[in-house]
Design an enzyme around this catalytic site. Structure first.
Site, PDB file in Angstrom:
ATOM      1  N   HIS A 229      -6.239  -2.721   5.934  1.00 18.31           N
ATOM      2  CA  HIS A 229      -4.833  -2.366   5.642  1.00 18.31           C
ATOM      3  C   HIS A 229      -4.538  -2.408   4.207  1.00 18.31           C
ATOM      4  O   HIS A 229      -4.464  -1.627   3.386  1.00 18.31           O
ATOM      5  CB  HIS A 229      -4.033  -2.707   6.598  1.00 18.31           C
ATOM      6  CG  HIS A 229      -2.414  -2.286   6.186  1.00 18.31           C
ATOM      7  ND1 HIS A 229      -1.789  -1.231   6.598  1.00 18.31           N
ATOM      8  CD2 HIS A 229      -1.555  -2.792   4.878  1.00 18.31           C
ATOM      9  CE1 HIS A 229      -0.673  -1.290   6.331  1.00 18.31           C
ATOM     10  NE2 HIS A 229      -0.449  -1.896   5.133  1.00 18.31           N
ATOM     11  N   GLU A 230      -4.587  -3.537   3.833  1.00 18.54           N
ATOM     12  CA  GLU A 230      -4.231  -4.298   2.338  1.00 18.54           C
ATOM     13  C   GLU A 230      -5.371  -3.384   1.627  1.00 18.54           C
ATOM     14  O   GLU A 230      -5.083  -3.161   0.372  1.00 18.54           O
ATOM     15  CB  GLU A 230      -4.103  -5.856   2.363  1.00 18.54           C
ATOM     16  CG  GLU A 230      -3.191  -6.197   3.047  1.00 18.54           C
ATOM     17  CD  GLU A 230      -1.807  -5.648   2.720  1.00 18.54           C
ATOM     18  OE1 GLU A 230      -1.537  -5.282   1.656  1.00 18.54           O
ATOM     19  OE2 GLU A 230      -1.110  -5.849   3.816  1.00 18.54           O
TER      20      GLU A 230
HETATM   21 ZN   LIG Z   1       0.927  -2.008   3.663  1.00 16.09          ZN
END
Ligand SMILES: [Zn+2]
Length: 723
Positions: free
Chosen positions: A511-512
């Site tokens: 995600h990051e």
């Molecule tokens: Zn995020």
């Protein structure tokens, strides 16, 4: 997918000029200076934080030269110089043009851009009592600084003149959007208000800045100062790796031989999942969900009351009915009602799923001969049992295949296959801690950016995971490559041992990294419109979709390798992960939605008066029919997204909004040739990843998908019935 606290990444979505966000967004409105400062910048400076970035890759931050005592003088000098330059733009005697007004403001963020990335790192990655004292002094000054720019009447008149000029149509589409963005931000900040109204707003902003800092420092205090020390006999059910980390933590806190359970999400979640000691689970749960709510000197309730009151007062001065109306105006959702409608479409299905989950868990408890009434500290524990019974999926077995560094290689590989990015480790740039590592990023052989990785937890680092940019891509005066970072709180392993992470953590990492790719892919002219500088209900879209590639067979076969045997994740185990992927969606969707709905409701009250946050929370949850077996993900007194800045105030819904886009976009891959469909990936890169905020997000999405978003995809993604 809110599997961990990635929400801390406030600023990049900043559209509303949140005070405390300023530091994370170098290109934020209101820090611009005229081109004048570029000449000044070449002059000698006395403070290392104001020096021009030197070294390779177009210059990098000198993280190795920072002293906390440098921050206050550097920031004050940067603000002074910026204001002087802004005043020069405002006082220009030539007729206002795009070049001498908008571009001039874009061009010269120089001084603030130099100091802010340091300030951001010391706030989030390396905080200390000494630095917090600096923040307390600077927070109201930064708010005042921002207001001085946004309330500069002469400056606004020039922006308005450009906006109203017939020449506007001759500008490029990107320039027109930038102009619109500036103009609306100034109007929203009150440029058309009377001097008396402006003065009132400036006063409110300064007070709010202080309250935000106090709120987040209270929270940090409650997280850091408290630890539960256990004896060997109290470790029942806890996984080996967790016990080891707890022993290390106790040692660090001077209690060698004991086991410390800290008051953070990364401690609380595994403890509640595995500990067989129900009384201790309750204790850990109560401590965690009481952060900021203990009736002591660090209690946040009175701060919340005052924050809401001040926000409402300011909103009235600004000419809006409620804080949320104003906050959503420039978002993709556009109105609080649209955001609420999407949440309420999902809420009944989520609550219905919680009922099913609780009854599944009760069945297991009965089988074990237990007659307990389910309490919130039982949910994770029994959910894990259901997971094991139903899917025979042991999180710890999965973990043995999830090595941090191998997965990092996997996300590099995916970014290469999809978008052509290549990553190469470098050691010729300074870092702010020995654990930080750096890679240079190329695409089709061309240098396109630098990526910093700060993976491990440490005292003074805020919890959760986030991305930030130290420098956005732009080509205002020649190509400037982006410098971005990913930050997380993995527990560092023993020397030479691989760090094993949970499936949730692996998703968070992807995600990051999706945010990082958004920054790295940026291909725009103006820094304000670069990379992740998009609305907050859109910014999570590139990050959330990137999670999907983790569960592709290509990544799992090659990069999810057992830490001892080196064997790939077995197909049978992967099938179980797949099958389990919508497991516990009742819990995770409901805990998230409860927070998001409370947030939006708190900010659609026109006159909050002396609102009691505890009472409001209780009554709202009751009216919604919140199941008693689980809490909100973030209770109001600890809701940092909403009260330690304005980044996500009335914007916590954004994750669901972005999820709706993500689910529908992922179906585009599935309707094509699957996860690696080169044409869909190219469309995603061209229309979404590389565009920053240069086009309206709805239009960008249409460019990618050929139509508007279909929210039923979100229901399908979570395994909820589609009506
Ligand atoms: Zn995020």
């Amino acid at each position: 997918m809110q599997s961990s606290d990635r929400f801390a990444r406030l600023a990049l979505a900043l559209a509303g000029l949140a005070v405390m966000d300023v530091w994370m967004q170098p290109a934020a409105r209101g820090q611009s200076t005229s081109g004048v400062s570029r000449t000044k910048a070449s002059q000698e400076v006395s403070n290392v934080l104001l020096e021009k970035w030197s070294g390779p890759y177009g210059g990098v931050p000198a993280f190795d030269k920072v002293k906390v005592s440098d921050f206050q003088p550097a920031m004050e000098e940067a603000m002074d110089k910026t204001l002087a330059a802004i005043n020069a733009i405002a006082a220009d005697s030539r007729p206002a043009t795009f070049a001498n007004t908008i571009e001039a403001m874009e061009r010269a963020d120089e001084w603030m851009n130099r100091v802010m990335p340091f300030y951001g790192v010391w706030s989030s990655n390396l905080s200390s009592d000494e630095f917090r004292d600096v923040q307390r002094v600077l927070a109201p000054k930064l708010a005042e600084f921002r207001d001085k720019i946004l309330q500069n009447r002469a400056l606004f008149l020039r922006i308005e003149a450009v906006w109203q000029s017939p020449d506007r149509t001759k500008l490029t589409a990107e320039q027109q959007r930038l102009l619109w963005d500036f103009y609306t931000d100034f109007v929203r900040a009150g440029a058309k208000l009377t001097p008396e109204q402006k003065k009132q707003i400036a006063g409110i902003n300064q007070r709010l800045a202080t309250l935000y800092t106090k709120f987040s420092n209270n929270l940090l205090h409650d997280e850091e100062s408290y630890a539960l020390f256990l004896t060997q006999e109290q470790l029942g059910g806890l996984p080996e790796s967790f016990v080891q980390a707890a022993a290390e933590e106790a040692k660090r806190r001077g209690k060698d031989g004991a086991y410390a359970i800290t008051n953070t999400r990364s401690s609380m979640e595994p403890f509640l999942t595995y500990s067989t000691e129900r009384g201790l689970r309750e204790k850990v749960w109560r401590t965690y969900y009481s952060r900021g709510d203990n009736g002591d000197a660090y209690d946040n309730n009175a701060l919340i009351t005052e924050i809401l009151k001040l926000r409402a007062e300011r909103t009235r001065l600004q000419g809006y009915d409620t804080f949320a109306d104003r906050a959503l105006e420039k978002q993709v959702a556009k109105t609080p009602q649209a955001a609420m409608d999407l949440m309420m479409k999902v809420w009944p299905a989520a609550v219905a799923r919680v009922k099913e989950e609780v009854s599944d868990m009760q069945a297991i408890a009965r089988k074990e001969g237990s007659t307990i009434t389910f309490e919130p500290w039982d949910y994770r524990f029994y959910a894990e049992k259901v997971r094991q019974a139903r899917y025979d999926l042991d999180s710890n077995e999965v973990k043995e295949y999830l090595q941090l560094e191998k997965l990092r290689d996997g996300m590099f590989w995916a970014a290469g296959k999809l978008y052509g990015f290549q990553f190469e480790p470098i050691s010729n740039v300074p870092v702010f801690h020995p654990d930080v590592r750096v890679w240079k990023v190329t695409r089709n052989g061309k240098l396109v950016g630098v990526w910093y990785f700060d993976p491990y937890a440490r005292p003074g680092k805020k919890s959760g995971a986030w991305m930030t940019d130290y420098r956005p891509q732009h080509r205002l005066d020649g190509e400037v490559i982006p410098i971005v970072s990913n930050n997380s709180n993995f527990v560092k392993g023993a020397p030479g041992e691989p760090v094993l992470i949970s499936w949730d953590d692996a998703e968070t990492m992807f995600h990051e990294f999706g945010h990082a790719l958004h920054g790295l892919a940026s291909n725009v002219t103006y820094p304000s419109l670069s990379g992740t500088n998009v609305t907050r209900d859109y910014v999570e879209f590139p990050s959330q979709i990137n999670e999907h590639w983790l569960s592709t067979p290509e990544i799992l076969n090659e990069f999810a390798r057992h830490y001892k045997t080196g064997k790939a994740l077995p197909k049978a185990l992967f099938d179980k992960i797949e099958k389990a992927s919508t497991f516990n969606q009742g819990f995770s969707t409901t805990e998230y939605l409860a927070s998001a709905i409370v947030d939006l409701k708190l900010h659609t009250i026109p006159e909050p008066g002396q609102l009691d946050p505890d009472k409001f929370e209780r009554e709202t949850l009751h009216a919604l029919g919140m199941p008693k077996e689980l809490p909100m993900r973030h209770r109001t007194p600890q809701f940092a997204h909403v009260f330690s800045s304005e980044g996500y105030a009335s914007g916590y819904y954004s994750y669901l909004w972005a999820d709706a886009l993500t689910a529908d976009a992922w179906e585009a891959f599935e309707e094509g040739k699957g996860a690696w469909d080169a044409n869909v990936a190219k469309r995603f890169f061209d229309h979404i990843l590389s565009k920053g905020n240069t086009v309206d997000p709805q239009e960008a999405y249409r460019g990618f998908r050929g139509r508007d978003v279909d929210t039923n995809a979100l229901m399908r993604d979570r395994g909820f019935p589609v009506k």
